[in-house]
Design a protein around this motif. Structure first.
Motif, short mmCIF file in Angstrom:
data_model
loop_
_atom_site.label_atom_id
_atom_site.label_comp_id
_atom_site.label_asym_id
_atom_site.label_seq_id
_atom_site.Cartn_x
_atom_site.Cartn_y
_atom_site.Cartn_z
N TYR A 131 1.01 -0.98 0.45
CA TYR A 131 0.03 -0.05 0.03
C TYR A 131 0.73 1.16 -0.28
O TYR A 131 1.88 1.59 0.71
CB TYR A 131 -1.17 0.12 0.69
N CYS A 132 0.71 2.51 -0.99
CA CYS A 132 1.77 3.25 -0.72
C CYS A 132 1.04 4.12 -1.07
O CYS A 132 -0.47 4.85 -0.62
CB CYS A 132 1.62 3.85 -2.36
N PRO A 133 1.14 5.15 0.83
CA PRO A 133 0.12 6.02 1.84
C PRO A 133 0.24 7.20 1.03
O PRO A 133 -0.98 7.87 0.38
CB PRO A 133 0.48 6.78 2.82
N PRO A 134 1.10 7.92 0.05
CA PRO A 134 1.37 8.90 -0.72
C PRO A 134 -0.40 9.27 -2.11
O PRO A 134 -1.02 10.14 -1.86
CB PRO A 134 1.77 9.42 -1.42
N ASP A 135 0.18 7.66 -2.12
CA ASP A 135 -1.48 7.64 -3.26
C ASP A 135 -2.67 7.85 -3.06
O ASP A 135 -3.40 6.98 -3.28
CB ASP A 135 -0.49 6.27 -4.59
N GLN A 136 -2.72 6.88 -1.25
CA GLN A 136 -3.88 5.99 -0.78
C GLN A 136 -4.02 4.67 -1.54
O GLN A 136 -5.33 4.75 -2.81
CB GLN A 136 -4.94 6.98 -0.94
N LYS A 137 -3.39 4.54 -2.36
CA LYS A 137 -3.37 2.99 -3.79
C LYS A 137 -3.19 1.73 -2.82
O LYS A 137 -1.78 2.17 -2.16
CB LYS A 137 -2.90 3.32 -4.41
N ILE A 138 -3.39 0.63 -3.21
CA ILE A 138 -3.22 -1.06 -3.05
C ILE A 138 -2.64 -1.32 -4.14
O ILE A 138 -3.51 -1.02 -5.78
CB ILE A 138 -4.41 -1.49 -2.58
N TYR A 139 -1.60 -1.94 -4.75
CA TYR A 139 -1.09 -2.62 -5.15
C TYR A 139 -0.46 -4.00 -5.29
O TYR A 139 0.38 -4.65 -3.79
CB TYR A 139 0.85 -1.70 -6.27
N MET A 140 -0.91 -4.44 -6.39
CA MET A 140 -0.55 -6.06 -6.50
C MET A 140 -0.78 -6.76 -7.42
O MET A 140 -1.33 -6.45 -8.64
CB MET A 140 -1.80 -6.67 -5.92
N ASP A 141 0.63 -7.37 -7.27
CA ASP A 141 1.38 -8.11 -8.74
C ASP A 141 0.58 -9.67 -8.13
O ASP A 141 0.46 -10.75 -7.09
CB ASP A 141 2.48 -8.46 -8.71
N LEU A 142 -0.96 -10.10 -9.14
CA LEU A 142 -2.15 -11.17 -8.31
C LEU A 142 -0.44 -13.01 -8.08
O LEU A 142 -1.09 -13.50 -7.97
CB LEU A 142 -2.81 -11.52 -9.48
N ARG A 143 0.94 -13.29 -9.57
CA ARG A 143 1.56 -13.97 -9.44
C ARG A 143 1.82 -14.24 -8.19
O ARG A 143 2.31 -15.35 -7.92
CB ARG A 143 2.12 -13.85 -10.16
N PHE A 144 1.65 -13.23 -6.83
CA PHE A 144 2.14 -13.37 -5.51
C PHE A 144 1.22 -14.27 -5.35
O PHE A 144 2.34 -15.36 -4.21
CB PHE A 144 1.90 -12.43 -4.80
N PHE A 145 1.16 -14.95 -4.97
CA PHE A 145 -0.30 -15.63 -4.65
C PHE A 145 0.49 -17.56 -5.05
O PHE A 145 0.41 -18.51 -3.74
CB PHE A 145 -2.03 -15.66 -5.25
N ASP A 146 0.85 -17.69 -6.37
CA ASP A 146 1.28 -18.37 -6.29
C ASP A 146 2.82 -18.67 -5.60
O ASP A 146 2.96 -19.69 -5.12
CB ASP A 146 1.67 -18.76 -7.81
N LEU A 147 3.64 -17.36 -5.64
CA LEU A 147 4.82 -17.61 -4.60
C LEU A 147 3.84 -18.12 -3.34
O LEU A 147 5.50 -18.40 -2.85
CB LEU A 147 5.75 -15.52 -4.75
N LEU A 148 3.28 -17.14 -2.48
CA LEU A 148 2.65 -17.87 -1.49
C LEU A 148 2.87 -19.14 -1.33
O LEU A 148 3.04 -19.07 0.27
CB LEU A 148 1.72 -16.67 -0.78
N GLN A 149 2.51 -19.96 -2.06
CA GLN A 149 2.16 -21.29 -1.62
C GLN A 149 3.50 -21.72 -2.01
O GLN A 149 4.25 -23.12 -1.06
CB GLN A 149 1.22 -22.19 -2.98
N SER A 150 4.61 -21.74 -3.40
CA SER A 150 4.96 -22.20 -3.69
C SER A 150 5.85 -22.04 -2.36
O SER A 150 7.45 -23.10 -2.54
CB SER A 150 5.66 -22.02 -5.44
#
Length: 293
Positions: A131-150
């Motif tokens: 999360y970037c406070p200056p932008d007040q925005k969440i950023y996500m690369d959805l491929r992270f979820f594969d990494l979370l498992q593997s």
């Protein structure tokens, strides 16, 4: 099934982008424990040794939005699941914050691939969700979820992915309530403000999860989620365990050193998520008043 039959999710709430010059982010608040301080306020993790750096090569970002999604699509595709989760979070916090005397402002959300430019600096897939406070925005690369498992050993599952989104949304709640400004996020250690910020975001994620099956979509009149099962809850707790500072330090092959923690142990992250889930009240998430984290 996770999202309830009879619903649907309008398009345009979540941005998408691909490309752009990738580099390290400074000033963002991430899901994972820190590997390298890039600037004092950065509490993400450098995953470059796991997923590699940016692939954008300096190309201009291609920006769009996630379109309208059916419930079936939200239950089977990550982009639509992200869109549905964000809209559920919007509905919950739009009611909860005014009740607590705080004006609600929705965060921006962007699902990116390869790399992205932000108000906190440039980011690549090696950054992880943040999360970037200056932008007040969440950023996500959805491929992270594969990494979370593997790479981190999480069990996976829909609610695990939603937990990640809800955690980053929790950082937005901290921004608009002033917690982020008051906290000293330059420190490290098991009782540091950095850890308290992250555990509170875990607790806020639990509060949302505990109420999501009773939070009604104002557009459809249907609850966002079906009642959460024991298996789904276990998946969310597995994700919280996987991103504990002690677990990440063990995975990296080094010893566990609580003096360097910025996000909290696996046990702490699970416990504060569970506190929010059971209490279903943001008032239960005051990690800054807690003597025992």
């Amino acid at each position: 099934m996770t999202f309830s039959e009879g619903g649907g999710f309008e398009g345009g709430r979540v941005e998408t982008s691909r490309g752009g010059r990738g580099a390290a982010v400074g000033g963002g608040v991430g899901l994972l424990g820190i590997a390298v301080f890039l600037i004092a306020q950065f509490t993400g993790v450098d995953l470059s040794g796991v997923v590699g750096g940016a692939q954008g090569g300096g190309a201009a970002e291609e920006v769009g939005t996630i379109g309208e999604c059916s419930v079936d699509e939200a239950n089977t595709t990550r982009e639509c699941r992200l869109s549905g989760t964000v809209q559920s979070l919007d509905a919950y916090w739009a009611a909860a914050l005014p009740a607590a005397g705080v004006e609600f402002v929705a965060p921006g959300v962007r699902a990116f691939q390869d790399s992205v430019g932000t108000g906190c600096g440039q980011a690549s897939a090696s950054t992880g969700p943040f999360y970037c406070p200056p932008d007040q925005k969440i950023y996500m690369d959805l491929r992270f979820f594969d990494l979370l498992q593997s790479q981190f050993g999480a069990s996976g599952g829909e609610l695990a992915e939603m937990y990640v989104t809800a955690h980053e949304y929790g950082h937005h709640i901290q921004t608009i309530t002033g917690v982020m400004d008051r906290a000293d996020r330059q420190g490290t250690g098991a009782t540091s403000d950095s850890v308290r910020v992250e555990l509170q975001a875990d607790c806020y994620a639990g509060v949302w999860a505990g109420t999501a099956a009773s939070t009604v979509d104002p557009d459809t009149g249907v609850p966002f989620l079906e009642p959460i099962t024991d298996t789904q809850l276990a998946d969310a707790l597995s994700a919280a365990e996987a991103v504990g500072d002690d677990h990440i330090q063990e995975q990296s092959g080094g010893g566990v050193n609580p003096h360097t923690w910025t996000h909290g142990s696996s046990e702490q992250r699970q416990r504060w998520f569970t506190t929010g889930y059971n209490e279903r009240d943001m008032a239960a998430c005051d990690t800054f008043a807690a003597t025992d984290l």
